[in-house]
Design an enzyme around this catalytic site. Structure first.
Site, PDB file in Angstrom:
ATOM      1  N   MET A   1     -24.133   5.419   7.533  1.00  0.00           N
ATOM      2  CA  MET A   1     -23.935   4.451   6.452  1.00  0.00           C
ATOM      3  C   MET A   1     -23.602   5.105   5.121  1.00  0.00           C
ATOM      4  O   MET A   1     -23.750   4.482   4.075  1.00  0.00           O
ATOM      5  CB  MET A   1     -25.180   3.571   6.315  1.00  0.00           C
ATOM      6  CG  MET A   1     -25.380   2.607   7.467  1.00  0.00           C
ATOM      7  SD  MET A   1     -24.041   1.411   7.668  1.00  0.00           S
ATOM      8  CE  MET A   1     -24.356   0.366   6.238  1.00  0.00           C
TER       9      MET A   1
ATOM     10  N   HIS B   1      10.850 -11.612  -7.718  1.00  0.00           N
ATOM     11  CA  HIS B   1      11.383 -12.476  -6.659  1.00  0.00           C
ATOM     12  C   HIS B   1      11.934 -11.608  -5.534  1.00  0.00           C
ATOM     13  O   HIS B   1      12.604 -10.610  -5.814  1.00  0.00           O
ATOM     14  CB  HIS B   1      12.484 -13.367  -7.238  1.00  0.00           C
ATOM     15  CG  HIS B   1      13.167 -14.219  -6.198  1.00  0.00           C
ATOM     16  ND1 HIS B   1      12.643 -15.420  -5.773  1.00  0.00           N
ATOM     17  CD2 HIS B   1      14.321 -14.030  -5.499  1.00  0.00           C
ATOM     18  CE1 HIS B   1      13.454 -15.940  -4.849  1.00  0.00           C
ATOM     19  NE2 HIS B   1      14.476 -15.114  -4.673  1.00  0.00           N
TER      20      HIS B   1
ATOM     21  N   GLU C   1     -30.209   8.052   1.687  1.00  0.00           N
ATOM     22  CA  GLU C   1     -29.617   7.082   2.615  1.00  0.00           C
ATOM     23  C   GLU C   1     -30.276   7.237   3.972  1.00  0.00           C
ATOM     24  O   GLU C   1     -30.357   8.346   4.514  1.00  0.00           O
ATOM     25  CB  GLU C   1     -28.110   7.295   2.734  1.00  0.00           C
ATOM     26  CG  GLU C   1     -27.436   6.522   3.856  1.00  0.00           C
ATOM     27  CD  GLU C   1     -27.726   5.026   3.818  1.00  0.00           C
ATOM     28  OE1 GLU C   1     -28.167   4.487   4.860  1.00  0.00           O
ATOM     29  OE2 GLU C   1     -27.545   4.408   2.752  1.00  0.00           O
ATOM     30  N   GLN C   2     -30.776   6.129   4.523  1.00  0.00           N
ATOM     31  CA  GLN C   2     -31.570   6.223   5.742  1.00  0.00           C
ATOM     32  C   GLN C   2     -30.756   6.585   6.985  1.00  0.00           C
ATOM     33  O   GLN C   2     -31.300   7.106   7.962  1.00  0.00           O
ATOM     34  CB  GLN C   2     -32.315   4.917   5.983  1.00  0.00           C
ATOM     35  CG  GLN C   2     -31.429   3.729   6.342  1.00  0.00           C
ATOM     36  CD  GLN C   2     -32.240   2.501   6.702  1.00  0.00           C
ATOM     37  OE1 GLN C   2     -33.446   2.572   6.885  1.00  0.00           O
ATOM     38  NE2 GLN C   2     -31.579   1.360   6.780  1.00  0.00           N
TER      39      GLN C   2
ATOM     40  N   GLY D   1     -21.701   5.678   2.078  1.00  0.00           N
ATOM     41  CA  GLY D   1     -20.709   4.803   1.469  1.00  0.00           C
ATOM     42  C   GLY D   1     -21.131   3.348   1.458  1.00  0.00           C
ATOM     43  O   GLY D   1     -20.526   2.531   0.768  1.00  0.00           O
TER      44      GLY D   1
END
Length: 462
Positions: free
Chosen positions: A44, A446, A39-40, A46
């Site tokens: 981020m 209801h 991941e870069q 996730g």
């Protein structure tokens, strides 16, 4: 998993921490496969949804709706943003720990670039890490599009949706360029926080994919909230002044301008594939800038899959999750599941109240020559839906498109309280062939919103 001379070998490499990729990574790790997820950004973990997408934006919907008229807009907004940032931080940490804590999964932070079809490089210089894998998943998501309008990309007050939800200063005047789902959602959020909001849309009307009667009710709600909607416009220039930004547009041959404290670019998102080095991997892309995949999400390289927004499909987190199921079936299952299996996939626009749709519209059904019957009723007129009055939200409409010969539900548009939940019941009924009469005659709790189906589906208006 072995590392030698900054070379890491894995069974499965996932590029991007989005919903589809992280789901496959976790499952393959549980099965004892060695997985590397790159991941870069450490902001981020996730993916888009918990960080800059659905989680923070829907949290802002919630907070904006709780503001009372005597609450300071700026103070309320600042508190809301702080609360949302704490939430996303918790989600981000949970996502990281859930994967990186597994014995067979390793999370690497950095930008991955393909070197060849089985290899990527992460980082540069002495920190450069090379990762090789037999199977690779690309799950890099999408990024906001900022249109090439003179002055827009240079403006200090033009923001993307990700930028806007991070700022703690509530814009007094917000101009939104784009009246699609993203633009409308942000217009609803920021108007309820107290901003003066103007939406500039190039199409002749907003929500043009809906039937006119449903779109009219939705637009009436938005205008009633105080949102100014200008359609059929061509934005020609954005220029920063000392304290405001001027947005110039042309409509019906006349030039007009508005002042804004922030300008949101909301014309859409594009697959995030820049600088991935796809050419080195031999991965083809489409004319629209997405990674080309077949119905099993395989790219032009059979061992490389593309999941989520990056493959050009519907840009929804739940579709990315379904992508993970297709890929898992390819990797460890029977290999039969595909995108062709998707039927009656719903979506929701989180204005207030939410607008949820599934299937086809009346307009499309008639264009296809279908013999249809329509059940439609304003929420305020649905006697069998007291929940709408209990929560003081009686705005909206419910509409069903039904095959006149088979009683099959072809589509629905629900603009009402709880619509984001109701639509899932309708979609499930459509997938399993449950007819309108069965949905109409079912027993519901209801007071609930679902029991509105008893009345609405019993009223055929045309």
């Amino acid at each position: 998993m072995t590392t030698l001379n900054n070379v890491l070998h894995a069974d499965v490499l996932v590029i991007g921490f989005g919903k589809g990729g992280k789901t496959v990574a976790a499952e393959m790790g549980r099965r004892g496969r060695n997985v590397v997820l790159v991941e870069q950004s450490d902001r981020m973990y996730g993916g888009t949804c918990p960080n800059v997408g659905c989680v923070p934006t829907k949290a802002l919907v919630h907070h904006s709706g709780k503001r009372r008229t005597d609450d300071s807009p700026q103070e309320w907004y600042e508190r809301a943003v702080g609360s949302v940032q704490a939430l996303t931080t918790r989600f981000r940490g949970g996502n990281y720990d859930a994967l990186n804590g597994a014995d067979t999964v390793r999370v690497v932070t950095g930008r991955a670039v393909f070197v060849d079809p089985h290899t990527v490089a992460v980082g540069a210089g002495e920190d450069r890490l090379t990762v090789t894998a037999e199977t690779i998943l690309i799950n890099t998501g999408s990024e906001p599009i900022v249109p090439d309008i003179p002055g827009m990309r240079a403006s200090k007050r033009v923001v993307t949706s990700a930028d806007l939800i991070q700022t703690t200063e509530l814009p007094k005047r917000l101009a939104i360029i784009g009246g699609g789902y993203l633009g409308i959602e942000f217009a609803s959020i920021y108007r309820r926080f107290g901003s003066q909001v103007t939406v500039l849309e190039s199409a002749p009307e907003i929500l043009g994919r809906l039937d006119d009667d449903v779109a009219a009710v939705a637009e009436g709600i938005l205008v009633g909230e105080g949102i100014e909607i200008v359609t059929g416009v061509r934005v020609t220039e954005v220029s920063d002044g000392e304290s405001v930004t001027i947005v110039v547009y042309e409509k019906d041959g006349r030039w007009q301008a508005i002042e804004a404290d922030a300008v949101l670019a909301a014309i859409g998102r594009a697959p995030a594939i820049r600088d991935l080095g796809l050419e080195a991997a031999g991965v083809r892309t489409t004319d629209r800038g997405a990674i080309e995949v077949d119905e099993y999400l395989r790219t032009s390289r059979p061992h490389i899959f593309a999941l989520g927004d990056v493959n050009g499909g519907p840009q929804f987190t739940y579709v990315s999750l379904d992508d993970s199921r297709i890929v898992m079936d390819q990797l460890v299952g029977e290999g039969r599941r595909s995108t062709a299996d998707r039927v009656a996939i719903p979506n929701t626009l989180f204005m207030t109240p939410p607008l949820a749709t599934v299937g086809i519209t009346e307009r499309r059904a008639r264009e296809e020559g279908r013999n249809v019957k329509i059940a439609s009723e304003l929420v305020a007129d649905i006697v069998a839906m007291p929940r709408a009055y209990v929560v003081e939200e009686t705005r909206g409409v419910m509409k069903f498109v039904i095959d006149a010969e088979t009683d099959e539900i072809l589509g629905a548009a629900l603009l009402s309280i709880d619509a984001q939940e109701l639509i899932n019941t309708v979609a499930l009924a459509m997938r399993h062939g449950i007819k309108a009469a069965e949905l109409r005659g079912a027993v519901y709790t209801h007071p609930s919103s679902t029991e509105a189906f008893n009345e609405v589906l019993g009223t055929i208006v045309r």
